[in-house]
Design an enzyme around this catalytic site. Structure first.
Site, PDB file in Angstrom:
ATOM      1  CG  ASP A  69      -1.902   1.139   1.271  1.00  0.00           C
ATOM      2  OD1 ASP A  69      -1.660   2.148   0.574  1.00  0.00           O
ATOM      3  OD2 ASP A  69      -2.899   1.033   2.003  1.00  0.00           O
ATOM      4  N   GLY A  96       2.776  -2.242  17.594  1.00  0.00           N
ATOM      5  CA  GLY A  96       2.253  -3.101  16.535  1.00  0.00           C
ATOM      6  C   GLY A  96       3.185  -3.075  15.341  1.00  0.00           C
ATOM      7  CD  GLU A 162      -1.427   0.825   9.485  1.00  0.00           C
ATOM      8  OE1 GLU A 162      -2.501   1.039  10.116  1.00  0.00           O
ATOM      9  OE2 GLU A 162      -1.230  -0.168   8.794  1.00  0.00           O
ATOM     10  CD  GLU A 171      -7.782  -4.933  12.263  1.00  0.00           C
ATOM     11  OE1 GLU A 171      -6.913  -4.039  12.307  1.00  0.00           O
ATOM     12  OE2 GLU A 171      -7.788  -5.823  11.416  1.00  0.00           O
ATOM     13  CG  HIS A 311      -4.460  -1.800   3.424  1.00  0.00           C
ATOM     14  ND1 HIS A 311      -3.674  -0.724   3.801  1.00  0.00           N
ATOM     15  CD2 HIS A 311      -4.839  -2.405   4.576  1.00  0.00           C
ATOM     16  CE1 HIS A 311      -3.581  -0.702   5.117  1.00  0.00           C
ATOM     17  NE2 HIS A 311      -4.273  -1.704   5.617  1.00  0.00           N
TER      18      HIS A 311
END
Length: 371
Positions: A69, A96, A162, A171, A311
């Site tokens: 992406d 993350g 991100e 999420e 995405h």
């Protein structure tokens, strides 16, 4: 103008569940007890949906999609490389981290040290990637949940992540970033990105709604409309053609990641969508922008229909009604967003809308669930 039927992806077919992971999930029940416990854990076992969130990110295919992406990855790269003053000699926490790409950018920009936290099995790959690229002395990969790990330092200067999901909040990784901010970020430290905004617009989508929703009314001569009701409650993640947009685009909510509390991710926001032409409205569409305001100049990107595709695509919420609307008429209402009680990584959406137009009058409430 409808979307091409090749773009047939519901949420469950997207970011959370790749074809390989479906095979993994199905094979979990038949896994031999002689297999290593670590293998059984990756395959599935007795995981909850919240646990499965992390294992879904163990598969390289998801990271390949995100890395490819260009809008997403190049924006982060440009933010870091063009604003080295934010990273030079600073201690950075990457929340993350995935493959560690953001940590590598930060290390290359002169960070004193980067702590890359990743809960999925991809952490093992990230360690190898860091070693292969000669950054082991700058980047420390920590495998585990941010809420459970022990950081070797008491404070960090920068938190980068991100964290954004479909519909921005699906999420719910935002709360993890806020936890890290509250626990480790030094006074005067920065969070990147630091602003995120959710937008709403309305589209004509007759062809695709017919294909995805009305299909259930007559399936080889049988009435399966009970599934139609279910399909209406699940938002569709897909790319919307900008020519389908019927109304203005309205800001619903802006979040300041550097100051907000976790509860701010739950909200009710009013909207007024004014038709820019005579047309029909079949669905509302949500998308988001993110901003990095601490840079030399404002940087960021949009996931909207008028911007280069990412995405994340857009989130389509189909309406029970087909609204005939005239130019200048307004669809008004409110949207309530909050984490699901059973699985906080899911998002519950309540949409209230009304139209008092020349050709159509309606007032309705619809509920959706992103899962």
């Amino acid at each position: 103008m409808g979307r091409r039927k090749s773009r047939d992806k519901t949420l469950s077919q997207n970011k959370n569940l790749s074809e390989a992971e479906v095979v993994m999930e199905e094979s979990a029940e038949t896994a031999s007890l002689e297999e290593p416990l670590e293998t059984l854990a990756i395959v599935g076992g007795d995981q909850t949906s919240a646990d499965y969130y992390f294992d879904s990110y163990s598969h390289f295919g998801i990271h390949e999609e995100m890395l490819k992406d260009i809008v997403r990855t190049k924006t982060y790269q440009n933010v870091i490389y063009q604003n080295t003053f934010l990273f030079k000699d600073k201690v950075v926490l990457d929340v993350g981290a995935g493959t560690g790409i953001l940590s590598l950018f930060c290390a290359k920009a002169g960070a004193k040290h980067v702590y890359a936290v990743e809960c999925s099995q991809m952490a093992d790959m990230a360690k190898e990637i860091v070693e292969t690229n000669g950054f082991s002395n700058v980047i420390t990969v920590l495998k585990g949940k941010v809420e459970e790990i022990v950081l070797p330092v008491t404070h960090v200067d920068v938190i980068i992540s991100e964290w954004m999901g479909y519909f921005l909040l699906f999420e719910n990784m935002l709360n993890t970033v806020l936890y890290a901010r509250n626990k480790w970020l030094i006074n005067g430290g920065i969070v990147l990105p630091d602003k995120a905004s959710l937008y709403l617009t309305a589209i004509e989508d007759a062809e695709y709604k017919e294909d995805k929703i009305e299909f259930w009314n007559n399936v080889y001569g049988f009435d399966m409309s009970c599934i139609k009701k279910l399909s209406m409650t699940e938002p569709l993640v897909d790319t919307v053609d900008q020519n389908q947009i019927v109304t203005n685009c309205q800001l619903l909510k802006t979040m300041d990641i550097s100051k907000m509390s976790p509860g701010d991710a739950s909200f009710t926001a009013p909207f007024k969508l004014v038709a820019q032409r005579n047309d029909y409205i079949h669905a509302l569409v949500a998308y988001f922008d993110v901003s990095f305001t601490k840079c030399h100049k404002l940087m960021g990107f949009s996931t909207g229909p008028r911007s280069k595709t990412t995405h994340w695509k857009q989130t389509v919420l189909y309406l029970e009604d087909v609204l005939a609307i005239c130019e200048g008429e307004a669809l008004v209402g409110s949207m309530t967003v909050e984490p699901n009680n059973k699985n906080p990584r899911d998002v519950d959406i309540m949409l209230k809308y009304s139209l008092n137009g020349q050709h159509y009058q309606v007032s309705r409430t619809q509920n959706y669930k992103m899962r």
